[in-house]
Structures are given as structure tokens and as C-alpha cells.
Motif scaffolding. Structure first.
Motif, PDB file in Angstrom:
ATOM      1  N   ARG A 341       0.841  -1.188   0.000  1.00 19.41           N
ATOM      2  CA  ARG A 341       0.000   0.000   0.000  1.00 19.41           C
ATOM      3  C   ARG A 341       0.881   1.244   0.000  1.00 19.41           C
ATOM      4  NH1 ARG A 341      -2.801  -0.784   5.870  1.00 19.41           N
ATOM      5  NH2 ARG A 341      -3.478   1.379   5.584  1.00 19.41           N
ATOM      6  N   PRO A 342       0.411   2.364  -0.517  1.00 21.65           N
ATOM      7  CA  PRO A 342       1.261   3.554  -0.664  1.00 21.65           C
ATOM      8  C   PRO A 342       1.925   4.015   0.625  1.00 21.65           C
ATOM      9  CG  PRO A 342      -0.737   3.831  -1.928  1.00 21.65           C
ATOM     10  CD  PRO A 342      -0.910   2.563  -1.145  1.00 21.65           C
ATOM     11  N   SER A 343       1.184   3.999   1.741  1.00 23.06           N
ATOM     12  CA  SER A 343       1.769   4.482   2.998  1.00 23.06           C
ATOM     13  C   SER A 343       2.904   3.585   3.457  1.00 23.06           C
ATOM     14  CB  SER A 343       0.691   4.572   4.083  1.00 23.06           C
ATOM     15  OG  SER A 343      -0.021   3.352   4.170  1.00 23.06           O
ATOM     16  N   LEU A 344       2.802   2.280   3.237  1.00 22.78           N
ATOM     17  CA  LEU A 344       3.886   1.366   3.599  1.00 22.78           C
ATOM     18  C   LEU A 344       5.070   1.553   2.661  1.00 22.78           C
ATOM     19  CD1 LEU A 344       5.112  -0.999   5.169  1.00 22.78           C
ATOM     20  CD2 LEU A 344       3.899  -2.555   3.610  1.00 22.78           C
ATOM     21  N   HIS A 447      -7.998   1.893   0.216  1.00 24.86           N
ATOM     22  CA  HIS A 447      -8.986   2.335   1.190  1.00 24.86           C
ATOM     23  C   HIS A 447      -9.142   3.850   1.084  1.00 24.86           C
ATOM     24  CE1 HIS A 447     -10.906   3.163   5.028  1.00 24.86           C
ATOM     25  NE2 HIS A 447     -11.059   1.858   5.231  1.00 24.86           N
ATOM     26  N   TRP A 448     -10.392   4.317   1.117  1.00 22.20           N
ATOM     27  CA  TRP A 448     -10.621   5.744   0.866  1.00 22.20           C
ATOM     28  C   TRP A 448      -9.932   6.641   1.883  1.00 22.20           C
ATOM     29  CZ3 TRP A 448     -13.124   9.488   3.780  1.00 22.20           C
ATOM     30  CH2 TRP A 448     -13.806   9.047   4.915  1.00 22.20           C
ATOM     31  N   GLU A 449      -9.799   6.178   3.149  1.00 24.80           N
ATOM     32  CA  GLU A 449      -9.125   7.007   4.151  1.00 24.80           C
ATOM     33  C   GLU A 449      -7.636   7.124   3.853  1.00 24.80           C
ATOM     34  OE1 GLU A 449     -10.061   5.395   7.955  1.00 24.80           O
ATOM     35  OE2 GLU A 449     -12.044   6.338   8.037  1.00 24.80           O
ATOM     36  N   GLU A 450      -7.022   6.047   3.352  1.00 27.73           N
ATOM     37  CA  GLU A 450      -5.611   6.128   2.968  1.00 27.73           C
ATOM     38  C   GLU A 450      -5.449   7.049   1.766  1.00 27.73           C
ATOM     39  OE1 GLU A 450      -1.623   3.491   2.242  1.00 27.73           O
ATOM     40  OE2 GLU A 450      -3.532   2.441   2.335  1.00 27.73           O
ATOM     41  N   ALA A 451      -6.424   7.024   0.845  1.00 30.38           N
ATOM     42  CA  ALA A 451      -6.375   7.940  -0.293  1.00 30.38           C
ATOM     43  C   ALA A 451      -6.368   9.385   0.183  1.00 30.38           C
ATOM     44  CB  ALA A 451      -7.575   7.692  -1.216  1.00 30.38           C
ATOM     45  N   GLN A 456      -3.008  14.442   1.225  1.00 28.99           N
ATOM     46  CA  GLN A 456      -2.583  15.485   2.151  1.00 28.99           C
ATOM     47  C   GLN A 456      -1.107  15.398   2.529  1.00 28.99           C
ATOM     48  OE1 GLN A 456      -5.360  14.820   5.338  1.00 28.99           O
ATOM     49  NE2 GLN A 456      -7.126  15.351   4.082  1.00 28.99           N
ATOM     50  N   SER A 457      -0.468  14.251   2.233  1.00 29.79           N
ATOM     51  CA  SER A 457       0.914  14.073   2.691  1.00 29.79           C
ATOM     52  C   SER A 457       1.927  13.853   1.565  1.00 29.79           C
ATOM     53  CB  SER A 457       0.990  12.890   3.672  1.00 29.79           C
ATOM     54  OG  SER A 457       0.577  11.690   3.040  1.00 29.79           O
ATOM     55  N   ALA A 458       1.536  13.173   0.493  1.00 34.38           N
ATOM     56  CA  ALA A 458       2.483  12.907  -0.594  1.00 34.38           C
ATOM     57  C   ALA A 458       2.764  14.194  -1.367  1.00 34.38           C
ATOM     58  CB  ALA A 458       1.921  11.839  -1.529  1.00 34.38           C
ATOM     59  N   PRO A 459       4.029  14.626  -1.482  1.00 33.69           N
ATOM     60  CA  PRO A 459       4.350  15.912  -2.135  1.00 33.69           C
ATOM     61  C   PRO A 459       3.786  16.048  -3.540  1.00 33.69           C
ATOM     62  CG  PRO A 459       6.272  15.023  -1.003  1.00 33.69           C
ATOM     63  CD  PRO A 459       5.226  13.959  -0.937  1.00 33.69           C
ATOM     64  N   HIS A 460       3.854  14.989  -4.364  1.00 35.43           N
ATOM     65  CA  HIS A 460       3.398  15.100  -5.750  1.00 35.43           C
ATOM     66  C   HIS A 460       1.875  15.151  -5.870  1.00 35.43           C
ATOM     67  CE1 HIS A 460       2.855  10.766  -5.177  1.00 35.43           C
ATOM     68  NE2 HIS A 460       2.168  10.726  -6.306  1.00 35.43           N
ATOM     69  N   LEU A 461       1.154  14.867  -4.753  1.00 32.87           N
ATOM     70  CA  LEU A 461      -0.307  14.893  -4.805  1.00 32.87           C
ATOM     71  C   LEU A 461      -0.901  16.163  -4.194  1.00 32.87           C
ATOM     72  CD1 LEU A 461      -1.173  11.194  -3.849  1.00 32.87           C
ATOM     73  CD2 LEU A 461      -1.237  12.247  -6.115  1.00 32.87           C
ATOM     74  N   LYS A 462      -0.114  16.863  -3.383  1.00 34.60           N
ATOM     75  CA  LYS A 462      -0.655  18.038  -2.697  1.00 34.60           C
ATOM     76  C   LYS A 462      -1.122  19.105  -3.679  1.00 34.60           C
ATOM     77  CE  LYS A 462       1.755  17.800   1.760  1.00 34.60           C
ATOM     78  NZ  LYS A 462       2.713  18.499   2.655  1.00 34.60           N
ATOM     79  N   SER A 463      -0.276  19.459  -4.635  1.00 29.83           N
ATOM     80  CA  SER A 463      -0.649  20.510  -5.590  1.00 29.83           C
ATOM     81  C   SER A 463      -1.798  20.055  -6.485  1.00 29.83           C
ATOM     82  CB  SER A 463       0.556  20.913  -6.443  1.00 29.83           C
ATOM     83  OG  SER A 463       1.063  19.790  -7.143  1.00 29.83           O
ATOM     84  N   TRP A 506      -7.410   3.719  -7.858  1.00 30.70           N
ATOM     85  CA  TRP A 506      -6.093   4.310  -7.590  1.00 30.70           C
ATOM     86  C   TRP A 506      -5.043   3.630  -8.450  1.00 30.70           C
ATOM     87  CZ3 TRP A 506      -5.949   8.441  -4.351  1.00 30.70           C
ATOM     88  CH2 TRP A 506      -4.708   8.936  -3.968  1.00 30.70           C
ATOM     89  N   ASP A 507      -4.151   4.411  -8.995  1.00 31.38           N
ATOM     90  CA  ASP A 507      -3.001   3.887  -9.740  1.00 31.38           C
ATOM     91  C   ASP A 507      -1.914   3.566  -8.716  1.00 31.38           C
ATOM     92  OD1 ASP A 507      -0.701   3.456 -11.198  1.00 31.38           O
ATOM     93  OD2 ASP A 507      -1.045   5.099 -12.594  1.00 31.38           O
ATOM     94  N   LEU A 508      -1.814   2.290  -8.342  1.00 31.24           N
ATOM     95  CA  LEU A 508      -0.886   1.893  -7.278  1.00 31.24           C
ATOM     96  C   LEU A 508       0.565   2.075  -7.688  1.00 31.24           C
ATOM     97  CD1 LEU A 508      -2.757  -1.328  -6.111  1.00 31.24           C
ATOM     98  CD2 LEU A 508      -2.544   0.801  -4.838  1.00 31.24           C
ATOM     99  N   GLU A 509       0.887   1.848  -8.953  1.00 32.90           N
ATOM    100  CA  GLU A 509       2.275   1.948  -9.404  1.00 32.90           C
ATOM    101  C   GLU A 509       2.793   3.376  -9.308  1.00 32.90           C
ATOM    102  OE1 GLU A 509       4.973   0.939 -13.376  1.00 32.90           O
ATOM    103  OE2 GLU A 509       2.963   0.072 -13.146  1.00 32.90           O
ATOM    104  N   ASN A 510       1.962   4.346  -9.661  1.00 30.82           N
ATOM    105  CA  ASN A 510       2.379   5.749  -9.639  1.00 30.82           C
ATOM    106  C   ASN A 510       1.833   6.514  -8.438  1.00 30.82           C
ATOM    107  OD1 ASN A 510       3.795   5.795 -12.266  1.00 30.82           O
ATOM    108  ND2 ASN A 510       1.754   5.347 -13.087  1.00 30.82           N
ATOM    109  N   ASN A 511       1.083   5.824  -7.588  1.00 32.77           N
ATOM    110  CA  ASN A 511       0.490   6.418  -6.387  1.00 32.77           C
ATOM    111  C   ASN A 511      -0.268   7.705  -6.708  1.00 32.77           C
ATOM    112  OD1 ASN A 511      -0.227   6.732  -3.701  1.00 32.77           O
ATOM    113  ND2 ASN A 511       1.654   7.821  -3.150  1.00 32.77           N
ATOM    114  N   GLN A 512      -1.336   7.540  -7.462  1.00 33.35           N
ATOM    115  CA  GLN A 512      -2.200   8.674  -7.756  1.00 33.35           C
ATOM    116  C   GLN A 512      -3.605   8.171  -8.076  1.00 33.35           C
ATOM    117  OE1 GLN A 512      -0.092  10.485 -11.054  1.00 33.35           O
ATOM    118  NE2 GLN A 512      -1.374   9.445 -12.552  1.00 33.35           N
TER     119      GLN A 512
END
Length: 530
Positions: A341-344, A447-451, A456-463, A506-512
């Protein structure tokens, strides 16, 4: 005083270095193992120092208990408490109440609680009788709003002691939200007009419900942390020899793993409590270095496993799984790679670790969740996930499975917030070593909460999130999904949210996120219920 009822000598200690574990601590340790052992199954009693005379001691402790009344100045923000305590200091249960002085003196019963091993022994009835006598002594009205249907066995406990439904005092005009209230009236107030003052109290309680819950949450957090500290101290005592020699056993690894997973689960839950400010946190519990270094072990040793493994589900898929899983299900499944999972994945990257690296108890504390609960496996080029749950959750799991089947058959073309509604039902269910392992297909979602956390935490997703408001899309889609399912199947939204887990595309490979974008709207590709 029967001191044997409250003290045992920790295994491996010399007489000069005797350490003791109280009855409550013993029960806490037993509860960490699994349900069969917690219930005292004789064939599973492989730790005689914990089980020696256990249930006789419980009965002796109950029979010698007393009720202690906290003084008003010792209350918490207006809360006052009765506790049922044994002669040896064991806490068996409590009653929390709140004093209200409106038009008439009144005590609001917040809740009555009796510890699991001490239930069905008359303690709940005793403390309610004591509360009734207290109300008579104070010439005060008693009121509660517990949801107690008349057909519930506990309803008679209140009715036999003189508690009456609110309607008996205000007539048939009670609102729907007031129909769970019950009232006790001592002799001083009998035959007096109580309709208006009782209505004022009820309306005041409804207005103050959030504040009362906040106070209750503060007390609960403090008390539960105290219980965690006691169990941790008991674990250190019980495994003192292993800690001192640096030779941890599989049982020690399992017990501390179970303790820490419960601890971090509690940490996540209290973060969502109404009014919780973090004043009491699990950071008060500092693990010994020897404990943080323990390898994670999520299933007990074979001599504590209880029943033989059992399998239900798709026989054809079961036949395609590796042969070793049929001999040692838990051992094989737990050896599989953790679901990436992305957080791990992010946590591993920052520490220069790999998914194949063995995690420790300290790693779980650092992560804040247990990544070993989800395991990945490939079967004939198909990707699957094993999800581990405790055996005690089987009943809820069966309800979830039935609900998923209904969604699939009755909502095949549903599109909440334009997203395709899909299900990811269990394919094979394996019960072994006190756990249940559920095999499902791996979906392109998280999981929607992890999304939400990733946005809110991954730099490439914040913007990306700031410009597209993806978090609002996800939150709205999940809410609409639960609402749509509830309306279609005739359920409460809370029931749907409690029983089912929602995954978003969710695109697990690119985490988006996997989004669909057209000229007028942005929406998720799919949502999965599992």
C-alpha cells in the motif's frame, strides 16, 4: 482476605525476586492470546500459572467485592462514579453519572459497565440497586437514555427496580429521540407534577449531548490507557526471564505483537473521538528496547492453536493454491509479502528498507498501523490479497458477505457520483491459529481514508489536490455510495459504513488517483465495497 485470589508468582522468578500479576492483569494477558483461551478452554490451558484456579478466583473476587463511591470533588468535570472493587483492589465495574440541578435535582446515568469475565454474576444488578438507594438518599430523580428495547433481557433489570419509560410522566407526546429515556422517581417526588421539569431535563440533556460525550471520552481514554499500562507491565513481568536472557520465544513475540496492534488501533480510534485533544496519548507507554526489536508474529504457537484449520469458499481456486498452504495455512500466509500500500511503500523508502524485510514490533509503533494484516499472492498470473481478521469477527464477516451479495445482485448498474459501484467479495476463507484469512482479488484501488491521507501528505499529490479538490470528490463519492446502498437495501447509513470497507480507484504503481475528467465534471472511475 484471600491473597491467592489476586496474586500469582511470575514464571522463572526466584523466591527472592518474586513478581506478582494481579487477577485483572492475568485476564488481560489471556485475552491477548485468543478467544478459546480467553474463555478458559481446558485443553488450551498451556500456561498453568495464568490459568491456575482462574475461574474460582473470579467467583471469589466477585463474592468479596464492594461498591465504592467517589466523592463529588473527585469527579471529572461534573461526572461522579461508583466502582465495584474487590477486597484486593481489582476493579470489576463502574457506574458513571452526571449531576444536573435544573428545576429539580437529578442524576443522569451515563453508563454502567462490568468487566467481561465478571458479567452475568449479578454485579450489574447490584450497582443499579446501589444507584437506586443513592437516588432515594439524595431525594433526586434518576434518568437514563440507554437504548433498551422491552424485549432485551436487561430491560427487566431497570423495570424491576422502579425505572419507567419517559412516556409514563409526559404522556404520549414524546419525540422519536426521546423514546429511549427511562426515569426513576423516589418517594419524595411521587404524586407530584413532574411533566414540565422532566421535559426541561430531557431537552437540556439533548442540547448538552456533545459536551457529555466529550467528557465521557476523556475519562474513557484515561482509563483505557491505564489498562494498557497494566497489561504491558504484566507482559514484562511474565516474560522477565526471556527479556533478561535475550532469548525471546514465539509466544513472547506473539503476545507483544498482539499488544502493540491493539495499542496502535486504539491510537487511531481516539484520534476521531469527539472532543479528544491528545491530552492523554499512548506515547506515555514507552516500550523496552528488547520489545521494540522483537520480530512481528501475528499468530500463536501451534500448541495454542486450538481447533484444526477449516476452509470455505471456491474449491477450484483453493485447489490452485500452493500445497504448503493446506498443511500450514497461517504459517504460509504470514510468510507472504505485505500488500504494498502507498503508505507502507513510502515508509519503507524513507528507511532504505524493502518489502521483503522482516518488520519488528517497534516498526508497527512507528508506522501506526499493522501492514502484516494484508498479504499479496499471485495464483496463475492472477493477483490476490489475503486479509487477516480475528476469529471473533466471524459473525460480522458473515453479515458483510451477505450484504456484498445483495449489492451485487440488486445494484449491478449503480453509479454513485458517476463512479462504477463494484464489489470485491471473499473467494476463500481459511480459519487457523485464532485468525481468519480472507482471499480476495487485488483491485486497482486503496482504502478511501488512505487515499485522503496520501492527498494530504504525498508531495506530488498536494498541488494536484489543491487545484482539482480530489479529496472532496472522494469524500463525496464515499458518502453518496453509503447513502445509495442504505436507501436501496433499507439499512441505516451507519450500518453500511460499519460493516463495509470502501476502496476508491487508484493507480498503485504511480500512487495517484484514477480519475475521469470531462468538460463539466471530475469523478472517480470506480468504488469497490469489500
Amino acid at each position: 482476605m484471600n491473597k491467592v485470589s489476586s496474586l500469582i508468582t511470575a514464571k522463572g522468578s526466584s523466591e527472592a525476586e518474586t513478581k506478582t500479576i494481579s487477577l485483572n492483569e492475568r485476564l488481560g494477558l489471556i485475552a491477548l492470546i485468543n478467544e478459546r483461551i480467553r474463555l478458559g478452554s481446558p485443553e488450551s490451558s498451556l500456561m498453568p500459572d495464568l490459568f491456575h484456579n482462574l475461574w474460582d478466583l473470579v467467583n471469589t473476587t466477585v463474592s468479596g467485592s464492594r461498591i465504592d463511591r467517589f466523592k463529588p470533588e473527585e469527579g471529572h468535570n461534573g461526572f461522579r462514579t461508583f466502582e465495584i472493587n474487590a477486597e484486593t483492589g481489582e476493579n470489576l465495574g463502574r457506574l458513571n453519572m452526571l449531576y444536573l440541578k435544573k428545576s429539580i435535582p437529578c442524576y443522569y446515568l451515563v453508563y454502567v459497565e462490568v468487566g467481561g469475565p465478571f458479567r452475568k454474576k449479578g454485579l450489574g444488578n447490584r450497582i443499579l440497586e446501589y444507584f437506586k438507594d443513592f437516588l432515594i438518599e439524595k431525594s433526586a430523580i434518576g434518568i437514563l437514555d440507554n437504548i433498551i428495547p422491552e424485549e432485551d433481557p436487561s430491560y427487566s433489570i431497570y423495570s424491576k427496580q422502579g425505572w419507567e419509560p419517559l412516556e409514563a410522566f409526559i404522556g404520549d407526546g414524546a419525540e422519536e429521540s426521546e423514546r429511549n429515556f427511562m426515569v426513576f422517581v423516589p418517594s419524595r417526588w411521587q404524586n407530584k407534577e413532574l411533566r414540565e421539569p422532566i421535559l426541561k431535563i430531557v431537552h437540556h440533556l439533548k442540547r448538552k449531548r456533545a459536551a457529555i460525550d466529550m467528557r465521557d471520552n476523556e475519562i474513557m481514554v484515561k482509563r483505557t490507557l491505564g489498562e494498557f499500562k497494566e497489561i504491558y507491565a504484566a507482559l514484562l513481568t511474565y516474560f522477565d526471564r526471556e527479556i533478561q536472557t535475550g532469548r525471546p520465544t514465539p509466544l513472547m513475540q506473539f503476545m507483544f505483537t498482539r499488544f502493540v496492534t491493539k495499542l496502535i488501533s486504539f491510537r487511531r480510534r481516539i484520534g476521531t473521538l469527539l472532543g479528544y485533544t491528545g491530552g492523554d496519548s499512548i506515547e506515555q507507554i514507552v516500550l523496552h528496547p528488547a520489545i521494540t526489536a522483537l520480530p512481528v508474529r501475528s499468530y500463536p504457537p501451534s500448541n495454542l492453536s486450538g481447533r484444526s484449520p477449516s476452509v470455505l469458499g471456491d474449491n477450484e481456486l483453493w485447489s490452485r493454491l500452493p500445497a504448503i498452504i493446506k498443511k500450514h495455512p497461517a504459517r504460509f500466509i504470514e510468510s507472504l509479502p505485505n500488500y504494498s500500500r502507498p503508505s507502507l511503500a513510502s515508509w519503507l523508502k524513507t528507511r532504505g528498507m524493502f518489502s521483503s524485510d522482516k518488520l519488528t514490533v517497534g516498526d508497527l509503533m512507528d508506522l501506526g498501523f499493522d501492514p502484516t494484516r494484508l498479504k499479496e499472492i499471485v495464483v496463475d498470473d492472477e493477483k490476490f490479497i489475503f486479509d487477516r481478521i480475528p476469529a471473533r469477527q466471524l459473525e460480522a464477516f458473515e453479515k458483510r458477505k451477505e450484504l456484498l451479495a445483495r449489492i451485487k445482485s440488486e445494484m449491478a448498474h449503480a453509479k454513485p457520483s458517476n463512479a462504477y459501484l463494484r464489489t470485491n467479495p471473499p473467494l476463500v476463507t481459511i480459519q487457523d491459529r485464532g485468525n481468519v484469512y480472507i482471499l480476495r482479488r487485488k483491485v486497482n484501488g486503496i482504502h478511501w481514508e488512505e487515499a485522503m491521507e496520501q492527498l494530504q501528505s504525498a508531495p506530488h499529490l498536494k498541488s494536484m489536490n489543491e487545484s482539482m479538490k480530489i479529496d472532496r470528490v472522494i469524500h463525496g463519492t464515499v458518502s453518496n455510495t453509503n447513502q445509495m446502498i442504505a436507501e436501496k437495501l433499507g439499512l441505516e447509513e451507519e450500518t453500511v459504513a460499519d460493516l463495509l470497507t470502501c476502496f476508491v480507484s487508484w493507480d498503485l504503481e504511480n500512487n495517484q488517483p484514477r480519475m475521469m475528467i470531462d468538460f463539466t465534471i471530475t469523478y472517480l472511475e470506480s468504488v469497490w465495497m469489500a
